[in-house]
Design an enzyme around this catalytic site. Structure first.
Site, mmCIF file in Angstrom:
data_model
loop_
_atom_site.group_PDB
_atom_site.id
_atom_site.type_symbol
_atom_site.label_atom_id
_atom_site.label_comp_id
_atom_site.label_asym_id
_atom_site.label_seq_id
_atom_site.Cartn_x
_atom_site.Cartn_y
_atom_site.Cartn_z
ATOM 1 N N GLY A 16 0.812 -1.218 0.000
ATOM 2 C CA GLY A 16 0.000 0.000 0.000
ATOM 3 C C GLY A 16 0.845 1.267 0.000
ATOM 4 N N ARG A 17 0.159 2.413 -0.009
ATOM 5 C CA ARG A 17 0.851 3.706 -0.023
ATOM 6 C C ARG A 17 1.746 3.861 1.204
ATOM 7 N NH1 ARG A 17 -4.421 5.298 -2.622
ATOM 8 N NH2 ARG A 17 -5.218 4.235 -0.788
ATOM 9 N N GLY B 169 -1.428 1.526 12.491
ATOM 10 C CA GLY B 169 -1.956 2.811 12.030
ATOM 11 C C GLY B 169 -3.225 2.655 11.226
ATOM 12 N N HIS C 93 -9.207 14.275 2.377
ATOM 13 C CA HIS C 93 -8.277 13.204 2.001
ATOM 14 C C HIS C 93 -8.481 12.826 0.536
ATOM 15 C CE1 HIS C 93 -7.803 12.574 6.392
ATOM 16 N NE2 HIS C 93 -6.638 12.028 6.067
ATOM 17 N N LYS D 245 -9.689 7.053 -0.017
ATOM 18 C CA LYS D 245 -9.843 6.770 1.423
ATOM 19 C C LYS D 245 -11.275 6.345 1.705
ATOM 20 C CE LYS D 245 -9.021 8.584 6.062
ATOM 21 N NZ LYS D 245 -8.317 7.396 6.530
#
Ligand SMILES: NC(=O)c1ccc[n+]([C@@H]2O[C@H](COP(=O)([O-])OP(=O)(O)OC[C@H]3O[C@@H](n4cnc5c(N)ncnc54)[C@H](OP(=O)(O)O)[C@@H]3O)[C@@H](O)[C@H]2O)c1
Length: 244
Positions: free
Chosen positions: A22-23, A99, A155, A159
């Site tokens: 992922g990012r 996170g 965002h 998201k």
């Protein structure tokens, strides 16, 4: 956090990176590649193409049991992936830095229960600036009883959860200060993350704003937390405790 050269007797911290494709995962891979104090020993994602990338073995969601020994797991994935990384950390008795946002109440309770057996640190936002914004927002709420309080977050359009985890954490902080927050969310383009806490009354307005320019700020905070958690007693650690 790059801690530079290690003393000869210190091994780099062995990290399992969950959500590696992922990012956030890619930012963590890039930052740890230059850091001799840390080593990603396994990278896990939902699906896996190559078995090894840049020397790091890759594991899919159904192969987590097979990951080699690690000192700490860092998870930036999706709520659907959270239960299995928590279970693995409990089974191996190692700390978890998480996170991932959008966890449901059952998952939050499971994390709290796990903290009696392993060291955990969950944060909706690993940046130093947001930690300071949170403290400022709580203090402003306390000083401005009766003012309207609105939390506006923007965002990127991929998201999924809204309001963002950070907005909800800011909301808890202003509630501690006595305010009753309202939320607004925008999803547009490639915005990394912006949070405004606005206090308004007749004739005046205060805006506290944090803008994230890139994901490295979160990745550095997560690596700092991971280094801190290795070898710690079980408990639910907080990012705020690490940056004082
Ligand atoms: N706390 C903070 O400071 C902070 C900062 C930024 C983002 N976040 C949060 O971190 C999380 C990840 O963000 P991102 O932008 O990196 O997301 P992303 O680019 O969509 O990446 C998600 C990662 O999770 C993996 N994944 C998804 N479902 C999975 C499953 N069922 N089992 C195992 N792995 C799974 C994906 O693997 P595939 O590629 O194989 O699907 C990918 O590696 C989100 O919850 C986001 O809100 C937190």
């Amino acid at each position: 956090m790059n801690t530079g050269d290690l003393p000869a007797d210190r091994q780099p911290i062995a990290i399992l990176l969950h959500g590696a494709s992922g990012r956030m995962g890619q930012a963590l891979l890039r930052l740890t590649a230059d850091d001799p104090s840390m080593r990603i020993v396994a990278a896990a994602s939902q699906t896996v193409g190559q078995r090894v990338v840049d020397g790091i073995p890759q594991f899919s969601a159904t192969e987590l049991e097979n990951v080699p020994a690690f000192d700490v797991a860092i998870d930036f994935s999706m709520p659907a992936a959270f239960d299995s990384i928590l279970a693995l950390c409990l089974e191996r008795g190692v700390p978890l830095v998480c996170g991932t946002t959008g966890l449901d109440d059952t998952q939050k309770s499971a994390l709290a229960a796990a903290s009696t057996r392993i060291a955990t640190l969950w944060s909706s936002n690993f940046s130093l600036g947001v930690a300071v914004l949170t403290a400022l927002a709580e203090s402003a709420a306390r000083a401005l009883p009766g003012w309207d309080c609105d939390i506006v977050e923007s965002h990127h359009k991929n998201k999924l959860d809204a309001p963002s985890g950070t907005a909800l954490s800011l909301g808890l902080a202003v509630e501690h200060g006595g305010a009753t927050p309202r939320y607004a969310s925008l999803r547009a383009g490639d915005i990394v993350g912006e949070h405004t806490v606005q206090f308004t009354t007749a004739g005046e307005r205060i805006e506290l704003i944090h803008r994230a320019g890139n994901r490295d700020i979160f990745a550095r905070g997560a690596l700092h937390a991971a280094a801190h958690l290795v070898g710690r007693a079980p408990g639910a650690y907080r990012l705020a405790d690490l940056i004082r």
